[in-house]
Design an enzyme around this catalytic site. Sequence first.
Site, PDB file in Angstrom:
ATOM      1  N   PHE A   1      33.941   7.242  44.543  1.00 49.81           N
ATOM      2  CA  PHE A   1      32.572   6.825  44.835  1.00 49.81           C
ATOM      3  C   PHE A   1      31.794   8.026  45.347  1.00 49.81           C
ATOM      4  O   PHE A   1      31.939   8.429  46.497  1.00 49.81           O
ATOM      5  CB  PHE A   1      32.601   5.709  45.887  1.00 49.81           C
TER       6      PHE A   1
ATOM      7  N   PHE B   1      18.815   8.127  37.527  1.00 48.49           N
ATOM      8  CA  PHE B   1      17.666   7.996  38.425  1.00 48.49           C
ATOM      9  C   PHE B   1      17.850   8.962  39.593  1.00 48.49           C
ATOM     10  O   PHE B   1      18.947   9.099  40.112  1.00 48.49           O
ATOM     11  CB  PHE B   1      17.531   6.547  38.921  1.00 48.49           C
TER      12      PHE B   1
ATOM     13  N   HIS C   1      14.253  -2.643  48.334  1.00 46.43           N
ATOM     14  CA  HIS C   1      14.994  -2.356  47.108  1.00 46.43           C
ATOM     15  C   HIS C   1      16.223  -1.492  47.379  1.00 46.43           C
ATOM     16  O   HIS C   1      17.302  -1.725  46.825  1.00 46.43           O
ATOM     17  CB  HIS C   1      14.050  -1.667  46.108  1.00 46.43           C
TER      18      HIS C   1
ATOM     19  N   ARG D   1      23.257  16.933  50.590  1.00 40.38           N
ATOM     20  CA  ARG D   1      24.566  16.440  50.157  1.00 40.38           C
ATOM     21  C   ARG D   1      24.866  16.753  48.690  1.00 40.38           C
ATOM     22  O   ARG D   1      25.934  16.433  48.192  1.00 40.38           O
ATOM     23  CB  ARG D   1      24.645  14.940  50.418  1.00 40.38           C
TER      24      ARG D   1
END
EC number: 2.5.1.78
Length: 154
Positions: free
Chosen positions: A114, A23, A89, A128
């Site tokens: 991570f 996504f 969300h 980023r």
Amino acid sequence: MNIIEGKLNLDSNTKIAIINARFNHIITDRLVEGAKDAFLRHGGKKENLSLILVPGAFELPYALKKAIESEKFDAICCVGAVIRGSTPHFDYVSAETTKGIANVSLNHNIPVSFGVLTTDTIEQAIERAGSKAGNKGFEAMTTVIEMLNLTKEL
């Protein structure tokens, strides 16, 4: 005083998986490219790098758990991008993804990094993922390489 730290080099047999949340793929594809670049630049062999694709960030912890349980990998680098929208969300997904990855990581004996972006805007995510703020996929891979080597020293 003894200083113990991990080095940023891989031996030719090190197997690492990148788990990518598809996504926001315009961002996450760039994170994957950064992670692959870091793996190869630090001595990894292309055939020892695996890419595991999941639909979104929320699915990362489960895929991480299954990848660890497979015992095929020496370390795992998670990447994804959760970008704030107009509903809560974002808060739920980013919090549960972070907690899920941390919990899986702490309950298994394998280094995990991570590299999931949690940004307020698409522009922040782009920064980023290879522009102004570097590539957090590259950074996540170098982190997991360093932790893998540190683990060997402890």
